[in-house]
Design a protein around this motif. Structure first.
Motif, short mmCIF file in Angstrom:
data_model
loop_
_atom_site.label_atom_id
_atom_site.label_comp_id
_atom_site.label_asym_id
_atom_site.label_seq_id
_atom_site.Cartn_x
_atom_site.Cartn_y
_atom_site.Cartn_z
N UNK A 1 0.62 13.28 10.05
CA UNK A 1 -0.47 12.35 9.78
C UNK A 1 -0.01 11.15 8.99
N UNK A 2 0.78 11.37 7.92
CA UNK A 2 1.18 10.20 7.13
C UNK A 2 2.28 9.39 7.81
N UNK B 1 1.40 0.76 10.17
CA UNK B 1 1.29 -0.28 9.15
C UNK B 1 0.11 -0.12 8.22
N UNK B 2 -0.61 0.99 8.32
CA UNK B 2 -1.74 1.22 7.42
C UNK B 2 -1.28 1.50 6.00
N UNK B 3 -0.12 2.10 5.86
CA UNK B 3 0.56 2.18 4.57
C UNK B 3 1.96 1.63 4.75
N UNK C 1 -2.02 -1.02 -3.82
CA UNK C 1 -3.15 -0.21 -3.40
C UNK C 1 -2.62 1.16 -2.99
N UNK C 2 -3.49 2.15 -3.00
CA UNK C 2 -3.09 3.53 -2.72
C UNK C 2 -3.90 4.11 -1.57
N UNK C 3 -3.24 4.95 -0.78
CA UNK C 3 -3.90 5.82 0.17
C UNK C 3 -3.36 7.24 -0.09
N UNK D 1 0.85 -1.19 0.00
CA UNK D 1 0.00 0.00 0.00
C UNK D 1 0.88 1.24 0.00
N UNK D 2 0.69 2.09 -1.00
CA UNK D 2 1.50 3.30 -1.17
C UNK D 2 0.68 4.49 -0.72
N UNK D 3 1.26 5.32 0.12
CA UNK D 3 0.58 6.52 0.59
C UNK D 3 1.21 7.79 0.05
N UNK D 4 0.55 8.92 0.27
CA UNK D 4 1.11 10.20 -0.14
C UNK D 4 0.63 11.30 0.79
#
Length: 309
Positions: free
Chosen positions: A85-86, A93-95, A75-77, A47-50
């Protein structure tokens, strides 16, 4: 904004380690049984976040699409929020993967860091990270914080450097993000290193449309933007020199959880980082911010023109 499809099956657990033990403070990494899991040999999903600005979203798309092309389920967040926050998302482990910036991330994990050279900041960041987080190769592409004044203000006070502000800052209104108001690379550093205090501060956004309009219309005279933003040159704004180095070097670097850093992941992302340049990134961001193209489409186009194998 946070989901995790692999953590329960891919790891035995990550050590509970407070960031304060590594110089950064903050919450410990989420863990299972209290052990630190080694990097897997191969990662099948991620999972990739930004962050909440277009360049970060673009980089997340580039990372994700490059990995998907190699068979990784991505998957993306997107648009999680600010750094605090990020970072919470990757720690719990959410992203699993985020685009980051060396100097800014270093300041998060090691308050008061003084490194001003690219390699020194990168090496210090690697040393400051808590167990369970890693950075991969840094890119030659960089997006530095920059403090700008509109051209009317620069001409009025003959401003060329942050050191020139002290004589006139109490006549000026500054504006920008809530983070710029409190960080070393912002009003805190301006006060401590340059003796600068402003008449007023307007909380707007991080180099976004609110700050742009306010600076264009002289509602504020100074703000924090980023060197890859074409809006600076387009408006003739003046980037003030920083002889005291309150603005850190900010090479782009993937920040990843160790439990999702397989050889197949690092190989792809290191190739992406090697091909990115500051000039290319500036043009890509302009296509999003000015041309109103979708980050996903711009990332696809860049990858088609920059094959990784």
């Amino acid at each position: 904004m946070l989901r995790n499809t692999l953590i329960r099956t891919a790891i035995a657990g990550v050590a509970v380690l407070g960031l304060a033990a590594c110089g950064g403070g903050g919450d410990p990494l989420s863990s299972g049984d209290g052990g630190t899991s080694p990097a897997p040999s191969e990662v099948k999903s991620i999972t990739v976040g930004s962050a909440d600005f277009s360049e970060s979203q673009l980089l997340a798309e580039i990372y994700g699409q490059a990995l998907a092309a190699k068979g990784v389920d991505v998957k993306y967040q997107q648009n999680i929020g600010n750094r605090e926050t990020y970072m919470a998302a990757i720690k719990d482990g959410s992203v699993h993967l985020l685009p980051e910036y060396t100097g800014a991330a270093l300041d998060y994990f090691k308050k008061g860091a003084t490194e001003t050279e690219d390699d020194a900041a990168y090496n210090a960041l690697k040393a400051a990270l808590p167990a369970g987080l890693e950075v991969l190769d840094k890119s030659p592409a960089a997006d530095e914080d920059t403090i700008v004044v509109n051209k009317e203000t620069a001409a009025k006070y003959n401003l060329k450097s942050l050191s020139d502000l002290k004589a006139h800052s109490k006549e000026m209104v500054a504006g920008g993000s809530s983070e710029f108001k409190v960080r070393e690379a912002g009003l805190k550093g301006l006060k401590e290193k340059y003796g600068v205090e402003f008449k007023e501060y307007k909380t707007l956004d991080a180099g976004g449309p609110l700050s742009t309009k306010a600076l264009q219309t002289n509602q504020i005279q100074l703000s924090n933007f980023f060197t890859t933003q074409s809006v600076i040159a387009d408006n003739g704004w003046v980037q003030l020199e920083d002889p005291e180095n309150i603005l850190p070097p900010n090479n782009i670097v993937p920040l990843i959880r160790t439990d999702h850093n397989g050889a197949n992941i690092s190989d792809v992302l290191n190739k992406v980082s090697a091909k990115l340049t500051t000039e290319a990134l500036t043009e890509l961001v302009k296509r999003i911010d000015v041309g109103k193209e979708a980050a996903k489409a711009v990332a696809t186009d860049w990858l088609s023109k920059n094959p990784l194998s």
